[in-house]
Design an enzyme around this catalytic site. Structure first.
Site, PDB file in Angstrom:
ATOM      1  N   ASP A  43      51.199  22.378  50.511  1.00 32.90           N
ATOM      2  CA  ASP A  43      51.812  21.843  49.278  1.00 32.90           C
ATOM      3  C   ASP A  43      51.545  22.787  48.119  1.00 32.90           C
ATOM      4  O   ASP A  43      50.578  22.644  47.421  1.00 32.90           O
ATOM      5  CB  ASP A  43      51.210  20.446  49.032  1.00 32.90           C
ATOM      6  CG  ASP A  43      51.885  19.714  47.883  1.00 32.90           C
ATOM      7  OD1 ASP A  43      52.929  20.169  47.413  1.00 32.90           O
ATOM      8  OD2 ASP A  43      51.330  18.684  47.459  1.00 32.90           O
TER       9      ASP A  43
ATOM     10  N   GLU B 142      55.382  21.014  39.007  1.00 33.84           N
ATOM     11  CA  GLU B 142      55.896  19.858  39.764  1.00 33.84           C
ATOM     12  C   GLU B 142      54.841  18.779  39.901  1.00 33.84           C
ATOM     13  O   GLU B 142      55.110  17.581  39.799  1.00 33.84           O
ATOM     14  CB  GLU B 142      56.358  20.313  41.159  1.00 33.84           C
ATOM     15  CG  GLU B 142      57.027  19.212  41.991  1.00 33.84           C
ATOM     16  CD  GLU B 142      56.091  18.458  42.917  1.00 33.84           C
ATOM     17  OE1 GLU B 142      56.536  17.496  43.563  1.00 33.84           O
ATOM     18  OE2 GLU B 142      54.890  18.798  42.980  1.00 33.84           O
ATOM     19  N   GLU B 143      53.600  19.234  40.157  1.00 35.43           N
ATOM     20  CA  GLU B 143      52.514  18.302  40.519  1.00 35.43           C
ATOM     21  C   GLU B 143      52.109  17.366  39.396  1.00 35.43           C
ATOM     22  O   GLU B 143      51.341  16.439  39.612  1.00 35.43           O
ATOM     23  CB  GLU B 143      51.287  19.101  40.985  1.00 35.43           C
ATOM     24  CG  GLU B 143      51.498  19.918  42.257  1.00 35.43           C
ATOM     25  CD  GLU B 143      51.597  19.065  43.512  1.00 35.43           C
ATOM     26  OE1 GLU B 143      51.667  17.831  43.394  1.00 35.43           O
ATOM     27  OE2 GLU B 143      51.599  19.653  44.604  1.00 35.43           O
TER      28      GLU B 143
ATOM     29  N   HIS C  32      58.379  23.940  44.738  1.00 40.03           N
ATOM     30  CA  HIS C  32      57.487  24.113  43.586  1.00 40.03           C
ATOM     31  C   HIS C  32      56.447  25.188  43.825  1.00 40.03           C
ATOM     32  O   HIS C  32      55.931  25.356  44.924  1.00 40.03           O
ATOM     33  CB  HIS C  32      56.864  22.794  43.118  1.00 40.03           C
ATOM     34  CG  HIS C  32      55.891  22.142  44.046  1.00 40.03           C
ATOM     35  ND1 HIS C  32      54.540  22.400  44.012  1.00 40.03           N
ATOM     36  CD2 HIS C  32      56.057  21.215  45.014  1.00 40.03           C
ATOM     37  CE1 HIS C  32      53.928  21.649  44.905  1.00 40.03           C
ATOM     38  NE2 HIS C  32      54.818  20.930  45.541  1.00 40.03           N
TER      39      HIS C  32
ATOM     40  N   HIS D 103      46.538  18.245  48.004  1.00 41.71           N
ATOM     41  CA  HIS D 103      45.875  17.966  46.723  1.00 41.71           C
ATOM     42  C   HIS D 103      44.355  18.010  46.836  1.00 41.71           C
ATOM     43  O   HIS D 103      43.659  17.404  46.019  1.00 41.71           O
ATOM     44  CB  HIS D 103      46.325  16.616  46.128  1.00 41.71           C
ATOM     45  CG  HIS D 103      47.804  16.530  45.897  1.00 41.71           C
ATOM     46  ND1 HIS D 103      48.440  15.417  45.392  1.00 41.71           N
ATOM     47  CD2 HIS D 103      48.799  17.441  46.112  1.00 41.71           C
ATOM     48  CE1 HIS D 103      49.742  15.643  45.308  1.00 41.71           C
ATOM     49  NE2 HIS D 103      49.980  16.868  45.747  1.00 41.71           N
TER      50      HIS D 103
ATOM     51  N   ASP E  47      59.533  21.474  50.110  1.00 39.75           N
ATOM     52  CA  ASP E  47      58.189  21.120  49.645  1.00 39.75           C
ATOM     53  C   ASP E  47      57.440  20.547  50.840  1.00 39.75           C
ATOM     54  O   ASP E  47      57.691  19.405  51.241  1.00 39.75           O
ATOM     55  CB  ASP E  47      58.294  20.096  48.503  1.00 39.75           C
ATOM     56  CG  ASP E  47      56.925  19.707  47.951  1.00 39.75           C
ATOM     57  OD1 ASP E  47      55.905  20.260  48.415  1.00 39.75           O
ATOM     58  OD2 ASP E  47      56.878  18.849  47.047  1.00 39.75           O
TER      59      ASP E  47
HETATM   60  N1  BES Z   1      54.593  17.608  48.099  1.00 38.18           N
HETATM   61  C1  BES Z   1      54.346  16.447  47.306  1.00 38.18           C
HETATM   62  C2  BES Z   1      55.294  15.325  47.602  1.00 38.18           C
HETATM   63  C3  BES Z   1      55.121  14.599  48.888  1.00 38.18           C
HETATM   64  C4  BES Z   1      53.883  14.183  49.325  1.00 38.18           C
HETATM   65  C5  BES Z   1      56.236  14.269  49.594  1.00 38.18           C
HETATM   66  C6  BES Z   1      53.777  13.484  50.502  1.00 38.18           C
HETATM   67  C7  BES Z   1      56.150  13.544  50.753  1.00 38.18           C
HETATM   68  C8  BES Z   1      54.906  13.171  51.210  1.00 38.18           C
HETATM   69  C9  BES Z   1      54.512  16.777  45.841  1.00 38.18           C
HETATM   70  O1  BES Z   1      54.032  18.038  45.512  1.00 38.18           O
HETATM   71  C10 BES Z   1      53.731  15.787  45.036  1.00 38.18           C
HETATM   72  O2  BES Z   1      52.554  15.730  45.165  1.00 38.18           O
HETATM   73  N2  BES Z   1      54.445  14.993  44.259  1.00 38.18           N
HETATM   74  C11 BES Z   1      53.818  14.011  43.427  1.00 38.18           C
HETATM   75  C12 BES Z   1      54.845  13.232  42.646  1.00 38.18           C
HETATM   76  C13 BES Z   1      55.146  13.797  41.287  1.00 38.18           C
HETATM   77  C14 BES Z   1      56.174  12.923  40.612  1.00 38.18           C
HETATM   78  C15 BES Z   1      53.908  13.981  40.421  1.00 38.18           C
HETATM   79  C16 BES Z   1      53.108  13.002  44.312  1.00 38.18           C
HETATM   80  O3  BES Z   1      53.661  12.609  45.346  1.00 38.18           O
HETATM   81  O4  BES Z   1      52.009  12.582  43.896  1.00 38.18           O
HETATM   82 ZN    ZN Z   2      51.792  17.758  45.737  1.00 41.61          ZN
END
Ligand code: BES
Ligand code: ZN
Length: 394
Positions: free
Chosen positions: A223, A257-258, A204, A362, A285
């Site tokens: 990230d 994606e976020e 992403h 984040h 990612d």
């Molecule tokens: N990079 C993260 C996902 C992640 C975080 C994978 C920690 C493994 C460990 C991704 O960018 C993210 O933040 N995804 C969201 C989910 C999405 C459905 C909004 C999240 O995990 O909050």
């Molecule tokens: Zn993220």
């Protein structure tokens, strides 16, 4: 059976009465049970499936929910946003598609391209990955609705196009989305013998910080500037070699994606709708911060294809020669889940186990410095991704 049909009919009729601005999320049942007491009563559960439920709520309540999950459970996300109730229900009931994407064998996983792949793998350089991470984290934010979020996607497009300028079998395009300003980026290297078979490596392009995203500082170095920079290194090496793959290779930078895997969901849905023959998808990612002592590369075992994961393990042994293992996200934590949900084989080789994740993501503290100051860990993923595209596409 009757009961189930009744429930679906009831929820569908409820959908027609939805007030404007309503949103639907699919949320893991365990997570929902834990956060339920802290949610507004107006957040309705409209459908409950085996592992997940559909909840209906307003955009403001989504931000609250995201906060409750991060704050109370000290974990990320755990929900996917949908534009209608029917789509949300479909997402958790179309288990057939998901089951197929996880279990089916989509390709020949023999490793036999050492002569072509090994010299390319040896060209992976830490410095070019590090430089690209720094350039991406220099954008104040890459949030999908921000001006700099739009600009950062154009910057990725320009960087990839510049690397491909001597090739007439390669094109780089922005993929525009209807509902938000940030575009996704797609580079296509057309295959010479079986162009209809497609191998995809993506990550992403957006970043986020805090509850509301917006214009606050969101460097997103780990990230996911790291994933985009890892992909950019693979592109640099491919463009510097005279490798012309038999099958088509696509590199993708997904928008938004976020905020619920939005960009990848639109792309994967359109590939399904057009019956595109995707034989393998790798998601990159978070490749920056080494978090687990005895595992360099960690494959998430859920929402991914088992046979392809096992293939990645063998590619690591053959080409990267570092330790690897498995972990689980517990929810559709990144864009690979969009591909899996649409029936395609996807994997996500990740920087650590879920227990050892980088706690700065984040936030404004997700910088190269806070992740160790170099891109040595990311270089392992660039080697793996290079081996993956050569072995699978040739
Ligand atoms: N990079 C993260 C996902 C992640 C975080 C994978 C920690 C493994 C460990 C991704 O960018 C993210 O933040 N995804 C969201 C989910 C999405 C459905 C909004 C999240 O995990 O909050
Ligand atoms: Zn993220």
């Amino acid at each position: 059976m009757k009961k189930i049909l009744g429930l679906v009919a009831l929820t569908l009729s409820a959908a027609t009465m939805a007030s404007p601005g309503s949103q639907w999320l699919t949320v893991d049942n365990q997570i929902l049970a834990k956060i339920r007491p802290n949610l507004n009563k107006s957040v309705q559960t409209v459908f409950t499936g085996e592992g997940a439920s559909v909840v209906k709520l307003s955009a403001q309540e989504i931000e609250k929910l995201s906060h409750v999950i991060h704050h109370d459970l000290h974990r990320c996300g755990g929900f996917i946003q949908h534009s209608s109730e029917a789509e949300a229900i479909e997402a958790i009931t179309s288990q057939g598609e998901m089951h197929f994407a996880k279990r089916a064998i989509f390709a020949d996983y023999t490793i036999d391209q050492q002569g072509v792949a090994a010299p390319m793998v040896s060209q992976v350089a830490e410095k070019t990955i590090r430089d690209m991470i720094l350039k991406l984290s220099d954008f104040n934010t890459r949030f999908y609705k921000s001006e700099t979020g739009v600009k950062s996607s154009e910057f990725i497009r320009d960087t990839w196009a510049n690397l491909a300028k001597k090739r007439n079998d390669v094109k780089v395009e922005l993929y525009n989305h209807k509902s938000w300003p940030q575009a996704s980026i797609i580079m296509t290297i057309t295959g010479s013998e079986k162009p209809e078979e497609i191998v995809i490596v993506g990550g992403h392009a957006d970043s986020i910080a805090g509850m509301f995203g917006g214009n606050g500082r969101a460097p997103g170095a780990d990230d996911n500037a790291s994933g985009i920079a890892t992909i950019t290194e693979v592109i640099r090496i491919l463009m510097n070699s005279d490798f012309k793959p038999k099958r088509t290779i696509q590199f993708m930078g997904y928008a938004a994606e976020e905020v619920g895997l939005l960009g990848s969901k639109e792309i994967a849905q359109s590939y399904k709708q057009k019956s595109q023959k995707v034989i393998g998808v790798m998601q990159l990612d978070m490749t920056l911060k080494k978090g687990t002592v005895d595992k360099d590369i960690v494959m998430m075992a859920d929402y991914t294809n088992g046979a392809q994961n096992e293939f990645l393990g063998r590619l690591i042994d053959e080409y990267v020669k570092v330790s690897w293992g498995y972990s689980r996200c517990g929810y559709g934590c990144s864009d690979h889940a969009s591909w899996t949900a649409n029936g395609f084989p996807a994997s996500i080789p990740f920087e650590s186990t879920m227990e050892d994740i980088n706690r700065s993501i984040h936030t404004a503290k997700d910088t190269l410095e806070s992740a160790g100051g170099d891109a040595k860990h990311a270089a392992k993923f660039a080697k793996l991704a290079t081996a993956f595209v050569v072995e699978l596409a040739n």
